[in-house]
Design a protein around this motif. Structure first.
Motif, mmCIF file in Angstrom:
data_model
loop_
_atom_site.group_PDB
_atom_site.id
_atom_site.type_symbol
_atom_site.label_atom_id
_atom_site.label_comp_id
_atom_site.label_asym_id
_atom_site.label_seq_id
_atom_site.Cartn_x
_atom_site.Cartn_y
_atom_site.Cartn_z
ATOM 1 N N GLU A 1 3.349 1.276 1.781
ATOM 2 C CA GLU A 1 4.447 0.740 2.581
ATOM 3 C C GLU A 1 5.681 1.619 2.432
ATOM 4 O O GLU A 1 6.392 1.942 3.397
ATOM 5 C CB GLU A 1 4.781 -0.708 2.131
ATOM 6 C CG GLU A 1 3.702 -1.735 2.455
ATOM 7 C CD GLU A 1 3.600 -2.030 3.924
ATOM 8 O OE1 GLU A 1 4.647 -2.067 4.624
ATOM 9 O OE2 GLU A 1 2.447 -2.223 4.405
ATOM 10 N N LYS A 2 5.867 1.986 1.114
ATOM 11 C CA LYS A 2 7.035 2.818 0.800
ATOM 12 C C LYS A 2 6.961 4.147 1.555
ATOM 13 O O LYS A 2 7.928 4.601 2.193
ATOM 14 C CB LYS A 2 7.064 3.073 -0.708
ATOM 15 C CG LYS A 2 8.424 3.523 -1.232
ATOM 16 C CD LYS A 2 8.316 3.625 -2.764
ATOM 17 C CE LYS A 2 8.942 4.872 -3.284
ATOM 18 N NZ LYS A 2 8.630 5.063 -4.675
ATOM 19 N N ARG B 1 0.237 -2.515 -5.905
ATOM 20 C CA ARG B 1 0.998 -1.286 -6.142
ATOM 21 C C ARG B 1 0.711 -0.251 -5.036
ATOM 22 O O ARG B 1 1.632 0.372 -4.490
ATOM 23 C CB ARG B 1 0.621 -0.724 -7.495
ATOM 24 C CG ARG B 1 1.852 -0.372 -8.315
ATOM 25 C CD ARG B 1 1.466 -0.017 -9.716
ATOM 26 N NE ARG B 1 1.838 -1.042 -10.644
ATOM 27 C CZ ARG B 1 1.144 -1.422 -11.685
ATOM 28 N NH1 ARG B 1 -0.059 -0.888 -11.898
ATOM 29 N NH2 ARG B 1 1.589 -2.360 -12.483
ATOM 30 N N ALA B 2 -0.605 -0.133 -4.764
ATOM 31 C CA ALA B 2 -1.007 0.839 -3.731
ATOM 32 C C ALA B 2 -0.379 0.491 -2.382
ATOM 33 O O ALA B 2 0.130 1.359 -1.655
ATOM 34 C CB ALA B 2 -2.520 0.865 -3.632
ATOM 35 N N GLU C 1 8.916 6.766 8.140
ATOM 36 C CA GLU C 1 9.661 6.198 9.264
ATOM 37 C C GLU C 1 11.138 6.627 9.193
ATOM 38 O O GLU C 1 11.735 7.087 10.191
ATOM 39 C CB GLU C 1 9.521 4.661 9.226
ATOM 40 C CG GLU C 1 10.082 3.919 10.420
ATOM 41 C CD GLU C 1 9.352 4.181 11.709
ATOM 42 O OE1 GLU C 1 8.127 4.446 11.665
ATOM 43 O OE2 GLU C 1 10.014 4.172 12.795
ATOM 44 N N VAL C 2 11.639 6.465 7.994
ATOM 45 C CA VAL C 2 13.063 6.802 7.762
ATOM 46 C C VAL C 2 13.293 8.272 8.076
ATOM 47 O O VAL C 2 14.267 8.640 8.768
ATOM 48 C CB VAL C 2 13.472 6.458 6.319
ATOM 49 C CG1 VAL C 2 14.827 7.080 5.977
ATOM 50 C CG2 VAL C 2 13.503 4.953 6.112
#
Lengths: 285, 162
Positions: free
Chosen positions: B115-116, B109-110, B122-123
């Motif tokens: 990553e999210k 999850r972490a 990044e986005v």
């Protein structure tokens, strides 16, 4: 009770019975030739031997009594000699002898209050029983040799199997002296057991006045003791003779009487032994 | 002579009786009483021995029963211990597995979260750049450099506040 006999014993019994019947017939024939007075004139006589020494009655003996006693002693000793080394696990014959001895021993053990005198009393009682039972049966039931004496005590006739053997217990001498011996030994045991003082005191109990009665009571014991056996056996022998004469044409009653003689003999031997034990026991208690 | 006459015969008969008594004592009574005593002793000793052995056997049986009972008790205890231990092990394994699973899940999850976040960053970064680029391109002819910058800063601030 189931009686199981092996072949040898059965043959022996049949042979014995046949001899018995044959002797019964012989006896009947023999007696039938005599008149009653002739047959019975010497019936109450004894063969008496006069010794060259001694005086009065001490110079006279009844040889037949002594001789028959020796025969009986010899028979007993021969039988007993076979068992001089008894086995721990007995065979049938030893067991039979042991059961007779055990029977007497039990009686003695039950009657004698003082443990020290059980064994000596047993020796006396057992010897009395063996001797008397054999002499009673011999005199009461088995045809044999007997001697007829005249009034002077001399031999008049010898009966070969026309009468029973002469029984030593049919002589008052044997019985009287045995009874006196039993009486004396009972007093000796009593003195040993209680002590002389207590024994002497027992004659004056319950009160001194009773002393004569006690003396009479004690002295009558050997008299009745000996006369009972004498009467039964001597009377039995006379009856056998009388019956044999009366039944001269019929031998069967003689055979029957002979068999009864065995029972009477055994019972009288037992009675004498039991009384001997009882007298010793009563003297000790 | 007389049917009932006491004479010397009686004394001889008494002597005969004593002789018979003596001989019978030697030949019959002594060995027989000895053998009877011996037999009684043997029977008594054998009975005592049998009784002793019976008691011993009884004691041994009791002992054996005791040992058996103990063994049974121990076996039961071992079995129950083993059961307990296995239960414990199972529970422990389950817990461990659960923990592991949780840990993996959490870490996953972490990771996902990271990553999210990274992707978002990044986005965002890219979007900013694209927007700036686009805006630059759009505004190239309309605004001067200074005004462009002020406008962009305002737009970005608004975006951050949102």
């Amino acid at each position: 009770m189931k009686l199981s006999l092996d072949r040898k014993t059965k043959v022996l019994l049949v042979v014995f019975l046949l001899i018995y019947i044959f002797l019964g017939i012989l006896n009947a024939i023999y007696l039938s030739k005599q008149s009653m007075s002739e047959a019975f004139k010497n019936v109450a006589n004894r063969w008496v031997l006069k010794l060259p020494f001694g005086q009065g009655i001490f110079s006279r003996v009844n040889p037949l009594t002594i001789f028959m006693t020796w025969i009986i002693m010899f028979v007993i000793i021969i039988v007993v000699y076979r068992f001089r080394k008894p086995k721990l696990i007995p065979d049938r014959k030893q067991a039979a002898l042991e059961s007779v001895m055990d029977f007497v021993y039990q009686m003695v053990e039950d009657a004698i209050p003082d443990q020290r005198f059980v064994r000596p009393t047993f020796y006396i009682a057992c010897t009395l029983f063996l001797f008397i039972v054999l002499s009673n049966i011999l005199g009461g039931a088995i045809p044999g040799i007997s001697i007829e004496a005249n009034a002077q005590g001399n031999i008049e006739k010898i009966h070969l199997f026309s009468d029973t053997w002469f029984s030593p217990t049919a002589d008052i001498n044997t019985n009287a002296f045995l009874a006196v011996f039993v009486f004396l030994i009972s007093q000796v045991f009593a003195i040993k057991s209680k002590g002389l003082k207590a024994w002497a005191k027992s004659w004056f109990e319950p009160i001194p006045f009773m002393f004569p009665m006690n003396v009479i009571g004690e002295l009558s014991k050997p008299i009745s003791h000996s006369l009972r056996l004498f009467g039964n056996i001597a009377g039995g022998a006379l009856l056998t003779y009388l019956l044999a004469y009366m039944a001269k044409y019929l031998f069967l009653p003689v055979v029957l009487w002979g068999f009864f003689g065995i029972f009477v003999g055994v019972i009288q031997a037992l009675v004498f032994t039991v009384l001997a034990i009882a007298y010793i026991s009563s003297a000790l208690s | 002579m007389g049917f009932v006459e006491l004479n010397l015969t009686g004394i001889i008969q008494l002597l005969n009786f004593f002789i018979l008594l003596f001989v019978l004592y030697k030949l019959l009574y002594k060995p027989f009483t000895q053998i009877m005593d011996k037999r009684r002793e043997k029977v008594e000793s054998e009975l005592a021995q049998a009784e002793k052995e019976r008691k011993e056997a009884q004691e041994m049986r009791k002992e054996a029963e005791q040992i058996l009972a103990n063994a049974r008790q121990i076996a039961e205890r071992i079995v129950s211990d083993a059961k307990q231990k296995s239960d414990e092990l199972i529970t422990q394994a389950k817990n461990q597995a659960r923990e592991e699973a949780d840990r993996i899940m959490n870490s996953a999850r972490a990771q996902i979260e990271r990553e999210k976040q990274a992707a978002l960053d990044e986005v965002e970064k890219r979007a900013g750049e694209i927007a700036v680029t686009l805006a630059m391109k759009i505004l190239q002819g309309v605004l001067d450099e200074k005004a462009k910058k002020e406008y962009l800063i305002n737009v970005l601030k608004k975006g951050q506040n949102q």
